[in-house]
Each structure stands twice: as structure tokens, then as C-alpha cells.
Scaffold this active site. Structure first.
Site, mmCIF file in Angstrom:
data_model
loop_
_atom_site.group_PDB
_atom_site.id
_atom_site.type_symbol
_atom_site.label_atom_id
_atom_site.label_comp_id
_atom_site.label_asym_id
_atom_site.label_seq_id
_atom_site.Cartn_x
_atom_site.Cartn_y
_atom_site.Cartn_z
ATOM 1 N N ARG A 93 4.615 1.114 -7.418
ATOM 2 C CA ARG A 93 3.119 1.472 -7.650
ATOM 3 C C ARG A 93 3.006 0.773 -9.084
ATOM 4 N NH1 ARG A 93 5.042 7.549 -7.499
ATOM 5 N NH2 ARG A 93 6.805 6.486 -8.261
ATOM 6 N N LYS B 83 10.383 16.994 -13.448
ATOM 7 C CA LYS B 83 10.622 15.992 -14.720
ATOM 8 C C LYS B 83 12.158 16.469 -15.291
ATOM 9 C CE LYS B 83 6.388 14.695 -14.839
ATOM 10 N NZ LYS B 83 5.567 15.160 -13.625
ATOM 11 N N ARG C 5 0.049 3.642 -16.289
ATOM 12 C CA ARG C 5 0.665 4.472 -15.320
ATOM 13 C C ARG C 5 0.527 3.821 -13.929
ATOM 14 N NH1 ARG C 5 -3.496 9.536 -15.873
ATOM 15 N NH2 ARG C 5 -4.968 7.430 -15.823
ATOM 16 N N ASP D 210 12.107 8.388 -8.783
ATOM 17 C CA ASP D 210 11.044 7.276 -9.414
ATOM 18 C C ASP D 210 12.021 6.500 -10.454
ATOM 19 O OD1 ASP D 210 9.059 8.290 -7.949
ATOM 20 O OD2 ASP D 210 8.222 9.200 -9.696
ATOM 21 N N GLU E 104 12.223 10.483 -12.880
ATOM 22 C CA GLU E 104 11.864 11.580 -11.982
ATOM 23 C C GLU E 104 12.491 11.919 -10.809
ATOM 24 O OE1 GLU E 104 7.462 12.894 -11.111
ATOM 25 O OE2 GLU E 104 7.212 12.197 -13.152
ATOM 26 N N ARG F 252 9.032 4.253 -6.254
ATOM 27 C CA ARG F 252 9.389 5.307 -5.683
ATOM 28 C C ARG F 252 10.561 4.983 -4.396
ATOM 29 N NH1 ARG F 252 7.020 9.916 -4.163
ATOM 30 N NH2 ARG F 252 6.978 10.240 -6.534
ATOM 31 N N LYS G 197 4.709 13.271 -21.712
ATOM 32 C CA LYS G 197 4.026 13.948 -20.763
ATOM 33 C C LYS G 197 4.340 15.495 -20.258
ATOM 34 C CE LYS G 197 7.979 11.858 -17.991
ATOM 35 N NZ LYS G 197 8.192 10.930 -17.024
ATOM 36 N N ASN H 56 11.588 13.847 -7.188
ATOM 37 C CA ASN H 56 10.659 14.625 -6.643
ATOM 38 C C ASN H 56 11.161 15.208 -5.526
ATOM 39 O OD1 ASN H 56 7.605 13.438 -7.909
ATOM 40 N ND2 ASN H 56 9.252 11.819 -7.904
#
Length: 324
Positions: A236, A131, A244, A284, A292, A221, A166, A294
């Protein structure tokens, strides 16, 4: 090549969409030997007077990947081996990034000092919390606040009206809330209880971000391998009134070519992250904003490959072999 994958228990894999399994399957197709262990199997012994002086070792399972969905593997043997005996070690343990994950990165870094090739680099895993890593590139991110101060968080909500909050250690969309101001700018009726819960009454920092309406078109992504973006993203898309897009939260995964903005962002971040030892990264993007980075166990290999024909696992193994 002898490949060791450090991951969650093999029995917990979802054969239909697991990216780590896609890597293993491609490695075996190339004639590589595939081994697996869990972080709990890593150990080191040494020091003055000790009977053993390293190296980092693990109880490893030599497996064969099968064509069937269940069981998807058979075990050839189980033996304790030193990590530096493998040509490459993949750290693919899923979040959360808890104390045990942290300790595992230190053992893997010790294995590096002993000659092991570990991907992603253990130090880089520690240095890039998924994050918070976005803060290095503020030009790409939405309005963001990281804080545990209730007054600051309330002021952020009042300023932006429609926000996402979050936890900093969540995954799969867990603990994400959308808070919207009401008529006349009155705060969301759940603002207080959500902030109290997520921050544990000010004892835990969280992230707040301005809501990005483009989430309706998907949380994209984008995979970066060896500093270069894969040409397709997996959007997504939230379903059934959700905000979400995470697949774990019921999002629909739709592969699509990178937009010019997606590619520019990936090309801006990719070389820097690769130089730090991050062979595989998943960024993301919502709309044109980075949300984000990852680095622990980026996924979406299977969905992108099935929908586009672009073999993500093959691209990854090419990059892995080039650096091992």
C-alpha cells in the site's frame, strides 16, 4: 456447510473490495449456506430460575450473494438461531476494539464452550491487540516505545529524530503523525501538541516508532492463513505527499510476490499464531520491519486476487473447512 458471519451491517459493505464479501461469495459458490448477524444481535440467557438456559443465540439473516454490485445480496429469511447450530462462525467485525467488541468476544467464547467453532478464536482476538502484539517479536520491529509519559516520548523523539506516533486503538491510518527534528536537532514544532492530543495529556498510552523510509515503496500486507503465508503481499503505497500507505488514507494497492524477508517473517510468526486459534492474520511490513499484526478483520483479499489471479478466498475457505 452452514456459515455464520458476525460483521458490521451488510448494507455498509463496499462490494468492490470487501474481503468478508469475498469469503461469503466463495462459500456460496461451494454450495454453503451463508448467514450474517451483527455483534449487537448476540445474546445469552440463563441462570438459576431462568426460563431459558442458554445457548448463545443471535438474530441471523440467511442471504444470497448476488452478482450485482448494488444490491449485492438478497435476504432469504431472518430467524433467531443458536451459534452452535452453525458449522463455522466467522468474527469479522471491523475495529475499533472497543468495549462492545470485547463483550462480543466473551459471548463468542461462551458459544465455543457450547460447541460452536469460532474463527478467529475469541480469546486470541482479546490476547492480540493489533498494535501491541508485535512486542512479542522484538527482533522484527523498528525501534519502538509504548508509553503515555511525555518525558519518555520526547526523549524517544530526540533520540531518533524522525518518528511516527499513533494511537493503540486506531485503524485505517487514523491518528498517525510523522514528527521530524529540525535543523540542529530541534524538536518538531508540533511535537508537544501532537503528544498532548494523542495521550490526552498523559492519560492514554500511545506507540512511537522510528520512521522507516522504505514506506515510500509501500506498507506491505502479508496474509497468513492456517499458519501459512499467501505468496503475494499487497504493498500500500503512499500518495500525494502522504506518509501513510493505508488504503483508507488514499494509498495505492500494488500486489507483489513476497520477498525472502517477508516470507521468513511470516513463517516465523505463522505457526505460533495459528496454534493460538488465529486462522487468518494480516501482518504489516515496511521494508524489513514488522509494524502490526492484524487479527480482527484482515483485508486485501480482493486486490491480491484481482491483480495476481491467486484466489485468496478459496485458500481461506479450504483452511476454514479443514478446521470446522
Amino acid at each position: 456447510m452452514n456459515l455464520l458471519v458476525v460483521a458490521d451491517p451488510l448494507e455498509a459493505f463496499n462490494p468492490k473490495k470487501d474481503s468478508t464479501l469475498a469469503m461469503m461469495r466463495e462459500a456460496q459458490r461451494r454450495g454453503d449456506a451463508v448467514w450474517a448477524c451483527e455483534p449487537r444481535h448476540l445474546h445469552w440467557a440463563g441462570g438459576a430460575g431462568a426460563a431459558q438456559a442458554g445457548p448463545v443465540r443471535a438474530l441471523c439473516r440467511h442471504i444470497q450473494v448476488l452478482d450485482a454490485a448494488k444490491p449485492w445480496f438478497s435476504e432469504i429469511e431472518q430467524v433467531e438461531r443458536a451459534l452452535h447450530d452453525f458449522d463455522a462462525v466467522l468474527m469479522r467485525k471491523d475495529p475499533p476494539f472497543d468495549s462492545e467488541f470485547f463483550y462480543a468476544t466473551h459471548l463468542l467464547e461462551q458459544a465455543e464452550r457450547e460447541g460452536a467453532c469460532v474463527f478467529n478464536a475469541p480469546r486470541a482476538l482479546r490476547d492480540h491487540p493489533e498494535k501491541l502484539a508485535i512486542l512479542e517479536w522484538p527482533q522484527f520491529i523498528p525501534a519502538t516505545l509504548v508509553s503515555r509519559d511525555m518525558a519518555q516520548l520526547r526523549a524517544f523523539a530526540a533520540e531518533h529524530g524522525d518518528i511516527i506516533v499513533k494511537p493503540l486503538d486506531g485503524m485505517g491510518g487514523a491518528g498517525i503523525f510523522r514528527l521530524r527534528a529540525g535543523a540542529g536537532g530541534s524538536p518538531d514544532v508540533n511535537l508537544g501538541v501532537v503528544l498532548e492530543t494523542l495521550t490526552d495529556w498523559g492519560r492514554r498510552s500511545i506507540m512511537a516508532q522510528r520512521f522507516i523510509p522504505e514506506i515510500a515503496q509501500g506498507d506491505k500486507r502479508v496474509l497468513i492463513i492456517g499458519g501459512e503465508p499467501v505468496p503475494f503481499a499487497l504493498a500500500r503505497i503512499p500518495q500525494h505527499g502522504e506518509t501513510r500507505g493505508n488504503l483508507a488514507a488514499g494509498g495505492l494497492g500494488v500486489a507483489q510476490p513476497l520477498t525472502a524477508s517477508d516470507r521468513a517473517m511470516a513463517e516465523a510468526l505463522g505457526p505460533t499464531l495459528a496454534a493460538r486459534g488465529l486462522l487468518l492474520v494480516g501482518i504489516d511490513i515496511i521494508g524489513e520491519r514488522l509494524t502490526e499484526i492484524n487479527v480482527t478483520s484482515p483485508t486485501c483479499f480482493v486486490e491480491i486476487t484481482q491483480q495476481t489471479g491467486f484466489d485468496v478466498a478459496a485458500r481461506f475457505l479450504d483452511a476454514l473447512q479443514a478446521q470446522s
